[in-house]
Write a protein that holds these residues in place. Structure first.
Motif, PDB file in Angstrom:
ATOM      1  N   ASN A 382      50.060  15.489  31.633  1.00 41.45           N
ATOM      2  CA  ASN A 382      50.518  14.276  32.314  1.00 41.45           C
ATOM      3  C   ASN A 382      50.879  14.637  33.746  1.00 41.45           C
ATOM      4  OD1 ASN A 382      51.511  11.832  33.088  1.00 41.45           O
ATOM      5  ND2 ASN A 382      53.060  11.697  31.485  1.00 41.45           N
ATOM      6  N   HIS A 383      49.925  14.509  34.599  1.00 41.84           N
ATOM      7  CA  HIS A 383      50.093  14.935  35.980  1.00 41.84           C
ATOM      8  C   HIS A 383      49.892  13.710  36.856  1.00 41.84           C
ATOM      9  CE1 HIS A 383      50.152  18.359  38.858  1.00 41.84           C
ATOM     10  NE2 HIS A 383      49.653  17.421  39.639  1.00 41.84           N
ATOM     11  N   GLY A 387      46.843  10.991  33.411  1.00 40.73           N
ATOM     12  CA  GLY A 387      47.275  11.749  32.239  1.00 40.73           C
ATOM     13  C   GLY A 387      46.200  11.735  31.171  1.00 40.73           C
ATOM     14  N   PHE A 388      46.217  12.768  30.338  1.00 41.62           N
ATOM     15  CA  PHE A 388      45.249  12.868  29.253  1.00 41.62           C
ATOM     16  C   PHE A 388      45.944  13.454  28.028  1.00 41.62           C
ATOM     17  CE2 PHE A 388      42.187  15.431  26.838  1.00 41.62           C
ATOM     18  CZ  PHE A 388      41.283  14.434  26.488  1.00 41.62           C
ATOM     19  N   PHE A 412      42.276  14.029  -1.484  1.00 40.85           N
ATOM     20  CA  PHE A 412      41.594  13.528  -0.294  1.00 40.85           C
ATOM     21  C   PHE A 412      41.854  14.454   0.888  1.00 40.85           C
ATOM     22  CE2 PHE A 412      42.171   9.747  -2.858  1.00 40.85           C
ATOM     23  CZ  PHE A 412      40.920   9.149  -2.781  1.00 40.85           C
ATOM     24  N   ASP A 413      40.801  14.717   1.616  1.00 43.50           N
ATOM     25  CA  ASP A 413      40.913  15.481   2.862  1.00 43.50           C
ATOM     26  C   ASP A 413      40.596  14.503   3.993  1.00 43.50           C
ATOM     27  OD1 ASP A 413      40.863  17.185   4.963  1.00 43.50           O
ATOM     28  OD2 ASP A 413      39.132  18.371   4.288  1.00 43.50           O
ATOM     29  N   ARG A 414      41.603  14.101   4.737  1.00 39.22           N
ATOM     30  CA  ARG A 414      41.425  13.060   5.756  1.00 39.22           C
ATOM     31  C   ARG A 414      41.529  13.692   7.139  1.00 39.22           C
ATOM     32  NH1 ARG A 414      42.656   8.744   2.122  1.00 39.22           N
ATOM     33  NH2 ARG A 414      44.397   9.200   0.745  1.00 39.22           N
ATOM     34  N   LEU A 415      40.905  13.032   8.098  1.00 37.84           N
ATOM     35  CA  LEU A 415      40.889  13.574   9.460  1.00 37.84           C
ATOM     36  C   LEU A 415      41.097  12.442  10.471  1.00 37.84           C
ATOM     37  CD1 LEU A 415      40.250  15.657  11.713  1.00 37.84           C
ATOM     38  CD2 LEU A 415      37.821  15.147  11.344  1.00 37.84           C
ATOM     39  N   GLY A 416      42.008  12.674  11.389  1.00 34.16           N
ATOM     40  CA  GLY A 416      42.217  11.716  12.475  1.00 34.16           C
ATOM     41  C   GLY A 416      42.133  12.414  13.816  1.00 34.16           C
ATOM     42  N   GLN A 417      41.516  11.752  14.776  1.00 31.08           N
ATOM     43  CA  GLN A 417      41.447  12.286  16.149  1.00 31.08           C
ATOM     44  C   GLN A 417      41.641  11.138  17.121  1.00 31.08           C
ATOM     45  OE1 GLN A 417      38.333  15.443  17.058  1.00 31.08           O
ATOM     46  NE2 GLN A 417      37.402  14.376  15.324  1.00 31.08           N
ATOM     47  N   THR A 418      42.391  11.404  18.148  1.00 34.94           N
ATOM     48  CA  THR A 418      42.542  10.363  19.171  1.00 34.94           C
ATOM     49  C   THR A 418      42.679  11.006  20.543  1.00 34.94           C
ATOM     50  OG1 THR A 418      43.765   8.376  19.795  1.00 34.94           O
ATOM     51  CG2 THR A 418      45.057  10.186  18.945  1.00 34.94           C
ATOM     52  N   ALA A 419      42.049  10.399  21.521  1.00 37.96           N
ATOM     53  CA  ALA A 419      42.132  10.895  22.901  1.00 37.96           C
ATOM     54  C   ALA A 419      42.373   9.710  23.824  1.00 37.96           C
ATOM     55  CB  ALA A 419      40.836  11.603  23.287  1.00 37.96           C
ATOM     56  N   THR A 420      43.299   9.877  24.750  1.00 38.30           N
ATOM     57  CA  THR A 420      43.654   8.786  25.668  1.00 38.30           C
ATOM     58  C   THR A 420      43.645   9.305  27.100  1.00 38.30           C
ATOM     59  OG1 THR A 420      45.117   7.897  23.958  1.00 38.30           O
ATOM     60  CG2 THR A 420      45.363   6.996  26.175  1.00 38.30           C
ATOM     61  N   PHE A 421      43.069   8.535  27.985  1.00 36.61           N
ATOM     62  CA  PHE A 421      43.113   8.852  29.412  1.00 36.61           C
ATOM     63  C   PHE A 421      43.708   7.661  30.139  1.00 36.61           C
ATOM     64  CE2 PHE A 421      41.417   8.649  33.705  1.00 36.61           C
ATOM     65  CZ  PHE A 421      41.739   9.922  34.171  1.00 36.61           C
TER      66      PHE A 421
END
Lengths: 514, 350
Positions: A382-383, A387-388, A412-421
Motif C-alpha cells: 500500500n504505497h 495499492g495492491f 473437501f479441499d477448497r481454494l480461494g484467491q483474491t487480488a485487488t488493485f
C-alpha cells in the motif's frame, strides 16, 4: 522637578511600558517594493542578539513637551481607572457565574450521557441499492449475482432492491489507564443489526425455512478486553497485547480488514466458507517486534508481527461444543524501508488455523470430529497513491456427506484467491492532510477506483466447481466518516450442481459513521 | 479534413507531454504548525506576516494561479509526509524534520532563512517543586519528537553534559503536551512560545529557556521541491521576492507591535509573542540570509542529529542551501545591505 510631577512620570513609565509596542494598529496592506529603509538596519551596531536579552530601554525625559505628554498619559490612565468595575458590575458577573453553574449542572444531570469509565461511542451504517442483471424469483437462485442480505420469504420478478445490510454500534474505552507506561487495559463492545435467521456477516439463507423475515435484531459482535503488556506510551516501541473474549480471528487480510478500509462492498468469496467473517470466542496474543518509528515522517513500521490464539471455533455468542480448542497463528514480515523508499508498506504474511468441528446428522446425532483447517498467505503493498493486495487461502473441511440413510464424512479441499488493485486521487489516506488546521468541516475529497479478481473453488477434486467474480468500482470519500461506493460485479458460475451462467449486478452504497 | 484533425490532436498531445505551460495551475504551500484550536493561522515569523497579507495569493492573482496554504497540526513530520507524496511545492518548516527528510532522499532546497534564535522553553506545572533542569532528571518530559524542539532540547541538555536518557522523554504534540501539563500527566514540557498562555493563566511556569543562546536555539526556513524549482524558476523567484518584502517589514522595529497583533490571530495572545520576541532585535531574528551563522548552525544541527541517530546519513549542507533566489531577490528589492551578516557565533560582522 516637582515631586508630584516626578511621581506621575514614574507611574506613567511603569504603567505604559508593557503596552508601548502593542498599541499600534496594524497596517492592512503590505509595504511597496523597497519600502524598508536600509538605514534602520541593525548592522554595524556592536550589539549581539545574546547580549540583548533583558535589556530595557529607558526613554529620555526632562523636556516640557515630554512632561506634557506624560501628564496626558496619566490623565488617560486615570480615565481608564474611572471606568473600572463597580460593586454592581461585580455582582452582575457573580450572578452570571451562578447562572452558568446552575445551567451547566442541570444540563449535565439531565442532558448528558454519563459513563463510569472513559468511553468512545462510534457507529457505522450502510445504505445500499442493488440492480440485478437477472430477474430474481423465489426460491432465490444461488448461482447468479444477487447481493442482498434481508430477503423476504417470497420474491417475484425482482430486478432491484434497497437494502440496509449493516448497522453497527461500538463502544470502546479504557478500564485502567497506566499514565506512566500506557500498559492499558481496554475494552471493546459492539452490536450489529442482524437478519433474524442468520448470523451477522454470514450469507443470509435464500431458500426454505432459512429465509429471513423483517424482524431484525441486534447481535453482539465484539465483546473483549485487551491488555497491553508492553508500554505503548511511545510510538517507537515494540507491542504485545492479549485479547480475551469475542473477537475477529486474525487470519489473513480480507477477513480482518474493517469496513472503513475495505475498498470493495462484498467480502471475497472464500471468507464465508472459512467463517472468518464471524467473531470467535477465545484468547489471542498479538505482537509487533523490531519496530521502528521514523519521527521525521511520523511513520511506524514493525518488521515482525505475529498473532497466536486459542478459540472455541464455533462462532460468536456460543460456548465450546467439543473437547478441542482451535488454534490460530499468523506471522507478517514488513520490508524495512525509509518512508521515502518505494519499498514502504510492503508486507508478506502467512496464516494457519487448525481446528475440529462436530459432525452431526439431521437429528443432531454426534457422528465424530471433522477437520476444520485453513492455510493462507498474503501480499500487501500500500504505497500511496496506489495499492495492491493478494490473498491465497486453502480450506480443508470434513463435513457431513452422503445421504440421510447412509451418512458419510466428506472431505473437501477448497481454494480461494483474491487480488485487488486500487488507486487514489485525493488525500484521504494521508495522515498529514487529514489532520491539517481548518476552520470548517473540510475533508479531502478522494476518488478511489479499483478492480478486483476473486475466485473460489468449492471442491478441488472436481473440475467444475469454480465461481469467479470480477469487480470494478469507485469509492468516493467526501466527508470524514462517509463514503459512497459503486461496484459492478460480473459473476461467472462454473459449478456442476447449478446451471452455469454469467450474471451481473450493480451495487451503489452509502457508508456513513459517527 | 481527417489529417487536419489528426494534426491538431497530435499537437495537443505533444504540448501536453512536454509541459509547455509557463505557469503552474496551483502553488501549494505548507506551514509546519497551526494556531490555537487547530486554526489554520500561525505566528512568530515573517512567514505568517506574508500569509496574513495574502501576499503570495495577490502576487499570482493576475496570472490566474491559485495559491493553496495548508497548515499541519502534525508540524514538520506531517509536512514531510505531504512533501514525499507530492502534495506541496513550498514549505515553511523547522530544522530537524527538514534534515531528516533531506538525508532520506527528499529532493528539497532551502531558499530562505525564516527565523533564527528561536528559543525553546521548558515549562513545569505551577505546583511542581522543580526549579531547574537538573531537578527534572528521571522525570517525565514531553517533547514533540521529529520537530526542531527535539533537537534544540538535546542541544540544551548536551551543553550541560547530560544525555536524553537522563530524562523520561515522552513524545507528545504541543497541544497534547499543553493538556498533559494541566492534568499533571507529565512533569515538564518542552515548547515554543505556546507556553506563555499557560504561564499567564498561572498553571505553568518556565524553569529554563534558550534565549540568548544561539547554538541551543532553533532555525526555520522556506524550502522548495527541486522538481518544481527546475520547472518554474520564475515562480520561485516571485515567491521569494514577496516573502523578502514581508521579512523586511517584519524586521523593522517600527512594526514590532503591528507584527505582534497580526500573530495574535493565531490564537496565541500578545504575551506569547512579547515573551518570545521582546528580548531580541527583529533585524536579527527575522533575517532571511544564509550567512555564516545560519550555515554553520545548520551543519552543527546535522552533526548533532546524526550523533543522536535521528538522521542516518550526512549530506552537503552548503549545496542544500540554495541562495540564488535570495541573492537575486535582495538585488531586485535593493535590500542587499538591509540585514546584518552574522558570524558563526551569531554576532554581527558589519
Amino acid at each position: 522637578m516637582h515631586t508630584h510631577t516626578r511621581s506621575l512620570m514614574a507611574a506613567a513609565i511603569l504603567i505604559t511600558a508593557p503596552y508601548a509596542s502593542a498599541q499600534e494598529a496594524p497596517s492592512d496592506k503590505p509595504p511597496k517594493t523597497g519600502e524598508p529603509d536600509s538605514s534602520k538596519s541593525g548592522g554595524g551596531k556592536d550589539v549581539t542578539p545574546a547580549a540583548e536579552k533583558g535589556k530595557d530601554e529607558t526613554p529620555a525625559a526632562g523636556t516640557d513637551a515630554e512632561l506634557q505628554k506624560l501628564k496626558q498619559e496619566v490623565k488617560e490612565l486615570q480615565e481608564r481607572l474611572d471606568k473600572s468595575a463597580t460593586d454592581s458590575d461585580i455582582q452582575g458577573v457573580q450572578t452570571d457565574l451562578e447562572n452558568f453553574k446552575y445551567q451547566y449542572q442541570r444540563d449535565r444531570d439531565t442532558k448528558s450521557a454519563l459513563s463510569n469509565r472513559n468511553l468512545l461511542i462510534t457507529g457505522l451504517i450502510q445504505s445500499r441499492y442493488g440492480y440485478f442483471g437477472e430477474t430474481i424469483n423465489s426460491p432465490v437462485p444461488g448461482n447468479v449475482a444477487n447481493t442482498s442480505v434481508n430477503n423476504p420469504p417470497v420474491l417475484h420478478e425482482r430486478k432491484s432492491t434497497f437494502d440496509t445490510p449493516n448497522g453497527v454500534v461500538s463502544f470502546s474505552g479504557l478500564l485502567f489507564r497506566d499514565y506512566e507506561k500506557a500498559r492499558n487495559l481496554g475494552f471493546n463492545f459492539s452490536v450489529a443489526e442482524s437478519p433474524a435467521s442468520s448470523n451477522f456477516g454470514a450469507p443470509a439463507a435464500t431458500t426454505g425455512a432459512g429465509v429471513s423475515n423483517n424482524n431484525a435484531f441486534l447481535t453482539v459482535l465484539d465483546a473483549n478486553v485487551v491488555y497491553q503488556a508492553l508500554p505503548t506510551i511511545e510510538n517507537d516501541g515494540d507491542r504485545l497485547s492479549f485479547t480475551l473474549g469475542q473477537q475477529l480471528a486474525p487470519f489473513g487480510l480480507e477477513a480482518n480488514t474493517t469496513e472503513e478500509l475495505k475498498p470493495v462492498i462484498n467480502n471475497a468469496l472464500f471468507v464465508a466458507p472459512t467463517t472468518f467473517n464471524l467473531r470467535q470466542v477465545g484468547l489471542v496474543a498479538k505482537g509487533e517486534f523490531l519496530s521502528q518509528y521514523d519521527f521525521g515522517y511520523g511513520y511506524r513500521q514493525s518488521i515482525f508481527a505475529f498473532a497466536l490464539g486459542v478459540l472455541n471455533g464455533n462462532g460468536p455468542n456460543r460456548d465450546d461444543d467439543n473437547g478441542y480448542k482451535d488454534v490460530i497463528s499468523r506471522v507478517a514480515i514488513t520490508v524495512p524501508a525509509d518512508y521515502k523508499s518505494w519499498l514502504r508498506e510492503l508486507r508478506i504474511g502467512g496464516s494457519v488455523y487448525q481446528g475440529k468441528g462436530n459432525i452431526v446428522d439431521a437429528n443432531n446425532k454426534y457422528l465424530g470430529y471433522g477437520q476444520k483447517n485453513r492455510y493462507g498467505y498474503d501480499f500487501y503493498y500500500n504505497h500511496y497513491p496506489f495499492g495492491f493486495t493478494y490473498e491465497y487461502v486453502r480450506i480443508a473441511d470434513e463435513v457431513l456427506g452422503g445421504t440421510a440413510a447412509a451418512p458419510v464424512v466428506a472431505r473437501f479441499d477448497r481454494l480461494g484467491q483474491t487480488a485487488t488493485f486500487f488507486y487514489s486521487f485525493g488525500e484521504q489516506f494521508l495522515k498529514s492532510i487529514k489532520s491539517q488546521g481548518k476552520f470548517d468541516d473540510w475533508w479531502p475529497k478522494t476518488y478511489q477506483p479499483f478492480v478486483r479478481y476473486d475466485s473460489y473453488v468449492a471442491d478441488r477434486a472436481k473440475s467444475d466447481q469454480k465461481i469467479k467474480i470480477l469487480t470494478a468500482g469507485l469509492n468516493i470519500f467526501f466527508a470524514e466518516t462517509t463514503k459512497a461506493q459503486i461496484n459492478y460485479n460480473r459473476r461467472v458460475q462454473d459449478n456442476g450442481l447449478l446451471p452455469k451462467v454469467t450474471s451481473n449486478e450493480l451495487l451503489v452504497q452509502l457508508q456513513f459513521g459517527f | 479534413m481527417k489529417s487536419r484533425i489528426l494534426a491538431v490532436v497530435a499537437a495537443l498531445a505533444v504540448t501536453s507531454i512536454l509541459g509547455f505551460a509557463d505557469n503552474p495551475r496551483i502553488i501549494r504551500i505548507g506551514y509546519a504548525g497551526v494556531g490555537s484550536g487547530n486554526r489554520p493561522i500561525g505566528g512568530g515569523s515573517y512567514a505568517n506576516i506574508q500569509a496574513d497579507w495574502a501576499a503570495i495569493d495577490n502576487e499570482f492573482k493576475a496570472d490566474g494561479i491559485q495559491v493553496k496554504h495548508t497548515y499541519f497540526s502534525g508540524a514538520g513530520p506531517a509536512v514531510n509526509e505531504a512533501l514525499a507524496n507530492n502534495q506541496l511545492d513550498f514549505a515553511w518548516q523547522g530544522d530537524l524534520p527538514a534534515l531528516v527528510a533531506k538525508a532520506g532522499g527528499l529532493p528539497t532546497k532551502l531558499i530562505l532563512a525564516n527565523s533564527r534564535y528561536d528559543a525553546i522553553y521548558v515549562g513545569v506545572p505551577t505546583s511542581s517543586t522543580a526549579k531547574s533542569l537538573e531537578d527534572l532528571k528521571g522525570k517525565r518530559v514531553a517533547v514533540f519528537k521529529g520537530t526542531n524542539l527535539q533537537l534544540a532540547f538535546y542541544n540544551l541538555i548536551a551543553a550541560r553534559g547530560w544525555k536524553d536518557t537522563d530524562f523520561k522523554i515522552i513524545n507528545m504534540s504541543t497541544a497534547d503536551g499543553n493538556a498533559a501539563i494541566l492534568s499533571g500527566d507529565i512533569d515538564a514540557q518542552v515548547t515554543g512560545p505556546d507556553i506563555f498562555p499557560l504561564v499567564d493563566r498561572g498553571v505553568a511556569r518556565i524553569i529554563s529557556d534558550t534565549k540568548g543562546r544561539p547554538k541551543e536555539s532553533r532555525l526555520s526556513h522556506l524550502l522548495v521541491v527541486e522538481g518544481f524549482a527546475a520547472k518554474y524558476p520564475q515562480i520561485v523567484q516571485r515567491v521569494v521576492n514577496v516573502s523578502l518584502k514581508a521579512a523586511a517589514w517584519n524586521s523593522d522595529e517600527n512594526n514590532r507591535g503591528k507584527a505582534y497583533q497580526i500573530w495574535t490571530k493565531s490564537g496565541f495572545g500578545l504575551s506569547a509573542w512579547k515573551g518570545d520576541h521582546d528580548w531580541i532585535k527583529l533585524i536579527y531574528r527575522e533575517s532571511p540570509l544564509f550567512d555564516e551563522f545560519y550555515r554553520t548552525q545548520y551543519k552543527h544541527l546535522l552533526k548533532t542529529a546524526i550523533d543522536l541517530k535521528l538522521v542516518r546519513r550526512s549530506f552537503d549542507v552548503d549545496a542544500w542551501l540554495d541562495d540564488r533566489y535570495l541573492n537575486q531577490g535582495l538585488k531586485d528589492l535593493k535590500l542587499e545591505n538591509y540585514w546584518p551578516q552574522q558570524n558563526a557565533e551569531g554576532k554581527p560582522v558589519r
